[in-house]
Design a protein around this motif. Structure first.
Motif, short mmCIF file in Angstrom:
data_model
loop_
_atom_site.label_atom_id
_atom_site.label_comp_id
_atom_site.label_asym_id
_atom_site.label_seq_id
_atom_site.Cartn_x
_atom_site.Cartn_y
_atom_site.Cartn_z
N ARG A 1 35.21 -2.55 -46.35
CA ARG A 1 35.57 -3.61 -47.29
C ARG A 1 36.76 -4.42 -46.77
O ARG A 1 36.82 -5.64 -46.95
N VAL B 1 42.15 -4.71 -50.42
CA VAL B 1 41.52 -3.64 -51.18
C VAL B 1 42.51 -2.49 -51.24
O VAL B 1 43.26 -2.23 -50.30
N ASP C 1 40.33 2.85 -53.29
CA ASP C 1 39.41 1.87 -53.85
C ASP C 1 38.34 2.55 -54.71
O ASP C 1 37.59 3.40 -54.21
N PRO C 2 38.26 2.23 -56.01
CA PRO C 2 37.27 2.88 -56.87
C PRO C 2 35.84 2.66 -56.40
O PRO C 2 35.00 3.56 -56.54
N VAL C 3 35.54 1.48 -55.85
CA VAL C 3 34.19 1.20 -55.38
C VAL C 3 33.83 2.13 -54.22
O VAL C 3 32.73 2.70 -54.17
N SER C 4 34.76 2.32 -53.28
CA SER C 4 34.49 3.20 -52.14
C SER C 4 34.37 4.64 -52.60
O SER C 4 33.50 5.39 -52.11
N ALA D 1 33.47 5.79 -55.67
CA ALA D 1 32.22 5.97 -56.41
C ALA D 1 31.01 5.84 -55.50
O ALA D 1 30.05 6.61 -55.59
N GLY D 2 31.04 4.86 -54.60
CA GLY D 2 29.91 4.67 -53.69
C GLY D 2 29.68 5.87 -52.79
O GLY D 2 28.54 6.27 -52.54
#
Length: 480
Positions: free
Chosen positions: A115, A438, A442-445, A447-448
């Motif tokens: 990201r 970022v 990072d919550p996206v990383s 969770a992903g």
């Protein structure tokens, strides 16, 4: 022990082959990093791999071998080594849990860096880098001893470069964005109180041809650009960037204001334009101070300048530009020829290399974790074949058998995911200097990574569970 040593040695050899290929691929993908030729798999590395394989074989093979030789015939034929099997199962589950946790950590880190790299590539540098080629020109002091001689040479070079077919604009500049070197000094606004010593605002300084803004694709936000009339003998003018204008004159227009800069002879100039902010050092460094653009003819012509050439639809051909320079002086070389897109790629080369390396390690760790989960599940299903047959014979449906085995796999995977998530939460804080645009956590990383690893582990559990549920009950009961 011999079997373990053989398998470990074969694994070490395969790992060495994959390492050589992987390192070569990473080096080829990042040609702009310095000292890449020093990165290689050599004899000491191969020796370490073989030594590590031997140590692993010893640790893995000796313990079970010693335990096996200590069993009595009754344990082998009567009890079937149930206690030892339970110990082995716990050890295997623990190793698989460690693999899953490590894969979470690596995948989260890779996600943060991916990201960050995407954010770097998407940063607006303040220039239109497409279709721009640059090259350095240095005039020897012996052949061009005076500013007038140097000015004639550079002006002639710009005119001949713009006459090349396909060229839209050309200019010269002392330093261009994302190149080596810097020029900066203190200055002051003459309509403001004189700062105390050491408190003068600092500006990046660029000496440019008046066509520089058109050639580099830098918009003028207010006032005007430099012009052909701004030459030696005419009133000295300067263009300032948006950040400098905002810092010095936050609530008024800077056009018409005067500044003083002590550079060689003290320069006093009127601001005639405001240029868009440019990230001079690349996407990682935001614009935090003023940039002053001076017409090089009014400030003393330097002996070395960078030629900037913009093509109309594609990068202009370099050879016609070299020919234009040779027509002025055949002894003048055009060197350090780079496109602005290439300079941008070089600015993010280190980030791209680290991201690719960590991404590769993450995929390898994920693959090992999935194989480990699958191996433990497959072995567990084999050990419980008779139990599964009894359950099916007593009326259990196949869906309930699959759910039972998936729950068994979940007891390994879910705690490992939790441990890996906690460790990633702590360790990704060390990525703060590499993260860009970022948060390291990072919550996206996060969770992903959990979704990817969880789905892969679920698939690794589901395949042997599905296979076990398809075994006919009679065959399962008869299994040894």
């Amino acid at each position: 022990f011999g079997e373990s040593l053989l398998l470990a040695t074969l694994g070490g050899i395969l790992g060495a082959v994959l390492s050589i290929w992987g390192v070569a691929s990473l080096v080829a993908a990042s040609p702009d990093l310095p000292r890449l030729d020093a990165i290689r798999i050599d004899a000491p590395v191969i020796g370490f791999l073989l030594l590590a394989s031997t140590v692993v074989a010893t640790l893995v093979g000796v313990g079970p071998a010693i335990e096996a030789t200590g069993r009595s015939p009754g344990q082998w034929f009567g009890q079937r080594g149930a206690v030892s099997d339970r110990r082995g199962t716990r050890a295997r589950r623990m190793l698989v849990g460690v693999q899953v946790a490590l894969s979470v950590i690596l995948l989260v880190g890779a996600g943060v860096l991916v990201r960050s790299l995407v954010n770097r590539l998407g940063v607006d540098l303040g220039i239109d880098a497409e279709s721009v080629v640059t090259g350095r020109v240095s005039l020897p002091e012996g052949g061009y001893p005076t500013p007038e001689r140097r000015e004639v040479a550079f002006e002639s070079l710009v005119e001949r470069a713009e006459a090349v077919p396909g060229v839209e604009a050309a200019a010269v500049a002392s330093i261009i964005p994302m190149s080596d070197g810097s020029q900066a000094t203190g200055f002051q606004a003459l309509d403001r109180p004189t700062p105390e010593a050491g408190q003068f605002p600092v500006a990046d300084v660029r000496f440019v041809h008046h066509r520089y803004f058109a050639a580099m694709g830098i918009p003028i936000q207010a006032g005007r650009s430099l012009s052909d009339a701004d030459r030696a003998g005419s009133p000295v003018v300067v263009v300032i960037n948006e950040t400098g204008a905002r810092q010095l004159w936050p609530n008024e227009s800077p056009i018409g204001k005067r500044i003083l800069m002590e550079w060689g002879d003290t320069l006093r100039a009127e601001i005639v334009g405001v240029a868009r902010d440019v990230r001079l050092s690349g996407p990682d460094r935001s614009v935090e101070r003023a940039t002053l653009y001076w017409d090089y003819r009014q400030t003393g012509v330097p002996s070395g300048m960078t030629l900037v050439v913009r093509g109309r639809s594609a990068e202009p051909a370099v050879e016609p530009i070299r020919a234009a320079l040779a027509a002025i002086d055949p002894d003048l070389p055009l060197y350090n020829v780079r496109s602005m897109d290439g300079l941008r790629d070089a600015a993010v080369a280190q980030s791209r290399f680290i991201t690719a390396a960590l991404g590769l390690f993450s995929l390898l760790a994920l693959g090992l974790a999935v194989l480990g989960v699958y191996g433990v599940m497959a072995y567990g299903v084999e050990q419980r074949t008779r139990e599964i047959g009894v359950r099916l014979a007593l009326g259990a449906d196949r869906a309930s058998v699959v759910r039972m085995l998936l729950r068994d796999g979940g007891r390994v995977v879910l705690p490992a995911l939790a441990v890996g998530l906690g460790a990633a939460w702590v360790l990704t804080g060390f990525l703060r200097t590499l993260a860009f645009g970022v948060a390291p956590r990072d919550p996206v990383s996060l969770a992903g990574s959990l979704v990817v690893i969880g789905a892969a582990a679920l698939a690794a559990c589901w395949i042997p569970a599905r296979r076990a549920s398809a075994i006919p009950a009679v065959e399962a009961i008869r299994a040894d």
